[in-house]
Motif scaffolding. Structure first.
Motif, PDB file in Angstrom:
ATOM      1  N   ALA A 125     -26.716 -50.818 -31.674  1.00  0.00           N
ATOM      2  CA  ALA A 125     -26.335 -50.654 -30.274  1.00  0.00           C
ATOM      3  C   ALA A 125     -27.223 -51.493 -29.366  1.00  0.00           C
ATOM      4  O   ALA A 125     -26.756 -52.090 -28.382  1.00  0.00           O
ATOM      5  N   ILE A 126     -28.505 -51.565 -29.675  1.00  0.00           N
ATOM      6  CA  ILE A 126     -29.439 -52.380 -28.892  1.00  0.00           C
ATOM      7  C   ILE A 126     -29.032 -53.847 -28.965  1.00  0.00           C
ATOM      8  O   ILE A 126     -29.008 -54.559 -27.958  1.00  0.00           O
ATOM      9  N   ASP A 127     -28.678 -54.294 -30.162  1.00  0.00           N
ATOM     10  CA  ASP A 127     -28.262 -55.685 -30.338  1.00  0.00           C
ATOM     11  C   ASP A 127     -26.962 -55.966 -29.588  1.00  0.00           C
ATOM     12  O   ASP A 127     -26.829 -56.966 -28.871  1.00  0.00           O
ATOM     13  N   GLN A 128     -26.004 -55.065 -29.743  1.00  0.00           N
ATOM     14  CA  GLN A 128     -24.701 -55.285 -29.112  1.00  0.00           C
ATOM     15  C   GLN A 128     -24.765 -55.197 -27.592  1.00  0.00           C
ATOM     16  O   GLN A 128     -23.970 -55.841 -26.899  1.00  0.00           O
ATOM     17  N   ALA A 129     -25.718 -54.421 -27.081  1.00  0.00           N
ATOM     18  CA  ALA A 129     -25.859 -54.288 -25.628  1.00  0.00           C
ATOM     19  C   ALA A 129     -26.573 -55.484 -25.009  1.00  0.00           C
ATOM     20  O   ALA A 129     -26.709 -55.566 -23.782  1.00  0.00           O
ATOM     21  N   GLY A 130     -27.071 -56.386 -25.847  1.00  0.00           N
ATOM     22  CA  GLY A 130     -27.718 -57.591 -25.336  1.00  0.00           C
ATOM     23  C   GLY A 130     -29.129 -57.388 -24.827  1.00  0.00           C
ATOM     24  O   GLY A 130     -29.617 -58.184 -24.026  1.00  0.00           O
ATOM     25  N   ILE A 131     -29.808 -56.340 -25.308  1.00  0.00           N
ATOM     26  CA  ILE A 131     -31.164 -56.044 -24.808  1.00  0.00           C
ATOM     27  C   ILE A 131     -32.216 -56.137 -25.907  1.00  0.00           C
ATOM     28  O   ILE A 131     -33.350 -55.690 -25.728  1.00  0.00           O
ATOM     29  N   ALA A 132     -31.861 -56.723 -27.041  1.00  0.00           N
ATOM     30  CA  ALA A 132     -32.770 -56.741 -28.184  1.00  0.00           C
ATOM     31  C   ALA A 132     -34.094 -57.430 -27.878  1.00  0.00           C
ATOM     32  O   ALA A 132     -35.161 -56.958 -28.288  1.00  0.00           O
ATOM     33  N   GLU A 133     -34.060 -58.531 -27.147  1.00  0.00           N
ATOM     34  CA  GLU A 133     -35.285 -59.279 -26.920  1.00  0.00           C
ATOM     35  C   GLU A 133     -36.244 -58.547 -25.994  1.00  0.00           C
ATOM     36  O   GLU A 133     -37.439 -58.861 -25.969  1.00  0.00           O
ATOM     37  N   ASN A 134     -35.747 -57.596 -25.247  1.00  0.00           N
ATOM     38  CA  ASN A 134     -36.611 -56.832 -24.364  1.00  0.00           C
ATOM     39  C   ASN A 134     -36.784 -55.396 -24.868  1.00  0.00           C
ATOM     40  O   ASN A 134     -37.041 -54.475 -24.118  1.00  0.00           O
ATOM     41  N   THR A 135     -36.624 -55.230 -26.165  1.00  0.00           N
ATOM     42  CA  THR A 135     -36.776 -53.906 -26.762  1.00  0.00           C
ATOM     43  C   THR A 135     -37.529 -54.034 -28.078  1.00  0.00           C
ATOM     44  O   THR A 135     -37.177 -54.859 -28.913  1.00  0.00           O
ATOM     45  N   ILE A 136     -38.542 -53.214 -28.248  1.00  0.00           N
ATOM     46  CA  ILE A 136     -39.273 -53.158 -29.514  1.00  0.00           C
ATOM     47  C   ILE A 136     -38.699 -52.013 -30.324  1.00  0.00           C
ATOM     48  O   ILE A 136     -38.533 -50.924 -29.826  1.00  0.00           O
TER      49      ILE A 136
END
Length: 517
Positions: A296-307
Motif C-alpha cells: 500500500a505504501i508503494d502504491q500510494a507513491g510515498i515509499a521514498e518518504n517512508t521507512i
C-alpha cells in the motif's frame, strides 16, 4: 537474528543531517508481528521451510539487524517499552502480561511515542492488538489482580466508553482487539465496542487450533469469527495508508498484528498452504499481511518518504506447533536457545528489518545492539526533536547505523526480562543471567536467583556457563546493572525513578509489586 518480529515503518532523516530539499518529516509505520520467530523469514534462514516472499523482498530492499531485542520475552511488556521508550520492569508489573479487564499499564502522565509525534504535527493511529490495559466500565473498577484473568467473570458495561486505551495514550485513531484470545471477543474502534458482545463464546474447532477454551461463555459479538481478525485489521491498515497519503502532514501508523499468536486461525486461503502445520500457514498469512501494508505504501507513491521496519514482540511460541515445525526442518529461533517467554536469546532476540529508499543500502546488515525501546529516540532524532526530560528513560537512537554511519553514541548494554520475571544483563558480548532456582515460578517465589554468565560471540547457543571462571566480570556487570536500576534510566544524563522496588537477586513474590514509597 532472533525469534519474534515486528514491522515498523519510519521515514525521512534527522533534519540537521539532510540537504534543505530533503528536510521533509517522514511518515512512520510500525508493523509489529506477534510471536513471529527470527527463523520465520526465509531470506534470513534459507534452509528453513516456510515461504515468506513479502518479507524476503523487504530484506532485499533494506537493512537487517542481527542483534535486535525486545525488552521482554512476552507481549504486554514489549509493547509498553516500544511505545514509552522505558523498560516495563520499571513499572509495578513484574511478570507475565496485562490480563483481561486489568487497568492501563501506561500511566496517564507517561510520555508516549505517538503522543510525542503528535506534538511534532503527526497524525497517529494504532490498528490491531493493544494489550496494554483499559479502564473498563462496570460495577467495579478495572484493577490489578494476582489471579491471572481473575476479572473476566465479573459484570462489565460494554455500552459505555472504555477509558485509558490507545486514544488516551497518544493515538488519534484506534481499531482492533484488546488481544485475540481474551474477552470481550469484539472489535473496538477508538474507545467503544463496534458491536455489543451479547453472545457467549463457544469453541468452534473449524476455526483453528489453540483456541481460548478457558473463556467459554465469555462476552462475544454475535457471529464473531477469529479467522476474520487478521484480514480485517490488514484491510484497515491498508486503507489508512492510502487515506493518509492524500494528506499534507506526516502520519504514524502502529500496525500491531495479532499473528501468528494464538489462536492459530489461518483464514481459508492460507489453510493448508504450507503443507506443514496450521502454525506454518499462519506464519505465511502474517507475511502476506505485512506485505499488504508495504504494498500500500508503494502504491500510494510515498515509499521514498517512508521507512519500513519489520520486527516482533518476542520469540516464537513453543505451544502452537513448535514440534511440527522442528520435525519439518524449520527452526523458528534459528541458532538461538529458547523461545517465547524465556530469558534465553530465543525469547527476546527479534528480527528488525528497515527499508528506506535512497537512504539505506539495500540488502545490508548491521550487528549493532538495538532494543525496541530505542524506537522512541530514533524517531526523535529523525524528526529533529529533543526527547522528553520526563520519559523515554531506556531509549537510544540507532539512526546513524540505519544510514551506514559510525557513532560513539550507541547502545552497548541491554536488559531483558522473561515471562517469569527473570533478568538478563548484556554488556557487549557478555550476558549475565539471573534465573529461577526452582522448577517453576511458584517454587521460586521469594528465593534467590541463580547467576550464569555467557559470552555470546563464542557461544551463541548459551551452552557454556562461565560464572565460575570469570568472577570479576560477574561482579562488575552486577554492579553496573544495579546502578542502571537505581538510576531509573539507561541514559547517562537522566535520573529518574522506578514505580516499585526492582530486585534481580530474588524472584518476585507478587505479579503486581507494591508502588514505590
Amino acid at each position: 537474528m532472533a525469534v519474534k518480529w515486528i514491522v515498523f515503518i519510519l521515514v525521512s532523516i534527522s533534519v540537521s543531517s539532510l540537504p534543505a530539499a530533503d528536510q521533509q518529516r517522514p511518515n512512520i509505520v510500525v508493523i509489529l508481528a506477534d510471536d513471529f520467530g527470527v527463523g520465520d523469514i526465509q531470506a534470513h534462514y534459507p534452509q528453513n521451510k516456510i515461504p515468506t516472499p513479502y518479507l524476503d523482498r523487504l530484506v532485499q530492499q533494506g537493512i537487517s539487524y542481527t542483534d535486535a531485542h525486545s525488552g521482554s520475552a512476552v507481549c504486554t511488556p514489549t509493547r509498553y517499552g516500544l511505545l514509552t521508550g522505558r523498560y516495563s520492569w520499571r513499572t509495578r508489573m513484574q511478570e507475565w502480561v496485562v490480563a483481561a479487564y486489568e487497568p492501563p499499564l501506561i500511566t496517564e502522565d507517561r510520555p508516549t511515542l505517538p503522543g510525542f509525534l503528535k506534538e511534532q504535527g503527526y497524525r497517529t493511529a494504532c490498528i490491531g492488538k493493544w494489550h496494554l490495559g483499559w479502564n473498563w466500565p462496570g460495577a467495579q473498577p478495572s484493577r490489578m489482580t494476582e489471579k491471572r484473568n481473575g476479572l473476566w467473570k465479573l459484570q462489565w458495561d460494554f455500552t459505555k466508553p472504555i477509558k485509558g486505551g490507545p486514544t488516551a495514550r497518544g493515538f488519534d485513531y484506534y481499531f482492533g482487539v484488546d488481544l485475540p484470545n481474551l474477552p470481550p471477543f469484539a472489535f473496538i474502534e477508538n474507545d467503544r465496542l463496534t458491536t455489543q458482545p451479547t453472545a457467549g463464546f463457544q469453541l468452534d474447532h473449524s476455526e483453528g487450533i489453540v483456541l481460548p477454551r478457558g473463556f467459554v461463555g465469555a462476552p462475544t459479538a454475535p457471529g464473531w469469527r477469529m479467522q476474520k481478525i487478521l484480514p480485517e485489521i490488514t484491510k484497515r491498515a491498508v486503507q489508512y495508508v492510502h487515506d493518509q497519503a492524500q494528506q499534507a502532514s506526516p502520519f504514524f501508523l502502529y500496525f500491531s498484528m495479532t499473528s501468528p499468536h494464538e489462536p492459530v486461525v489461518p483464514s481459508a486461503k492460507f489453510r493448508g498452504k504450507s503443507g506443514i502445520a496450521p502454525i506454518a500457514d499462519f506464519v505465511m498469512e502474517t507475511d502476506w499481511s505485512a506485505g499488504q501494508v508495504i504494498k500500500a505504501i508503494d502504491q500510494a507513491g510515498i515509499a521514498e518518504n517512508t521507512i519500513v521496519i519489520f520486527t516482533a514482540d518476542n520469540g516464537h511460541s513453543h505451544y502452537t506447533g513448535w514440534d511440527d515445525l522442528i520435525n519439518a526442518g524449520h527452526f523458528p529461533s534459528g541458532p538461538y536457545r529458547g523461545h517465547k517467554g524465556d530469558i534465553w536469546e530465543g525469547g527476546h532476540r527479534v528480527p528488525l528489518v528497515v527499508r528506506w529508499p535512497n537512504r539505506i543500502k539495500p540488502g545490508s546488515e548491521s550487528h549493532q545492539m538495538v532494543c525496541l525501546t530505542d524506537l522512541f529516540a530514533t524517531n526523535a532524532e529523525i524528526v529533529g526533536a529533543e526527547l522528553p526530560s520526563n520519559g523515554a528513560e531506556d531509549s537510544m537512537s540507532f539512526l546513524p547505523s540505519l544510514l551506514g554511519k559510525k557513532s560513539d553514541q550507541h547502545r552497548t548494554s541491554l536488559v531483558n526480562h522473561s515471562n517469569h520475571g527473570e533478568f538478563a544483563y548484556r554488556d557487549g558480548p557478555w550476558k549475565l543471567v539471573f534465573k529461577m532456582s526452582g522448577r517453576n515460578l511458584q517454587q521460586s517465589r521469594g528465593k534467590p536467583t541463580i547467576t550464569e554468565l555467557y559470552h555470546l560471540d563464542a557461544d551463541i547457543g548459551e551452552q557454556k556457563n562461565l560464572v565460575k571462571q570469570r568472577p570479576k566480570i560477574v561482579a562488575q556487570m552486577t554492579a553496573d546493572f544495579q546502578k542502571l536500576i537505581d538510576q531509573g534510566s539507561s541514559r547517562a544524563s537522566q535520573i529518574s525513578a522506578n514505580d516499585t522496588q526492582v530486585r534481580f537477586d530474588t524472584i518476585q513474590e507478587r505479579r503486581w509489586a507494591p508502588a514505590q514509597k
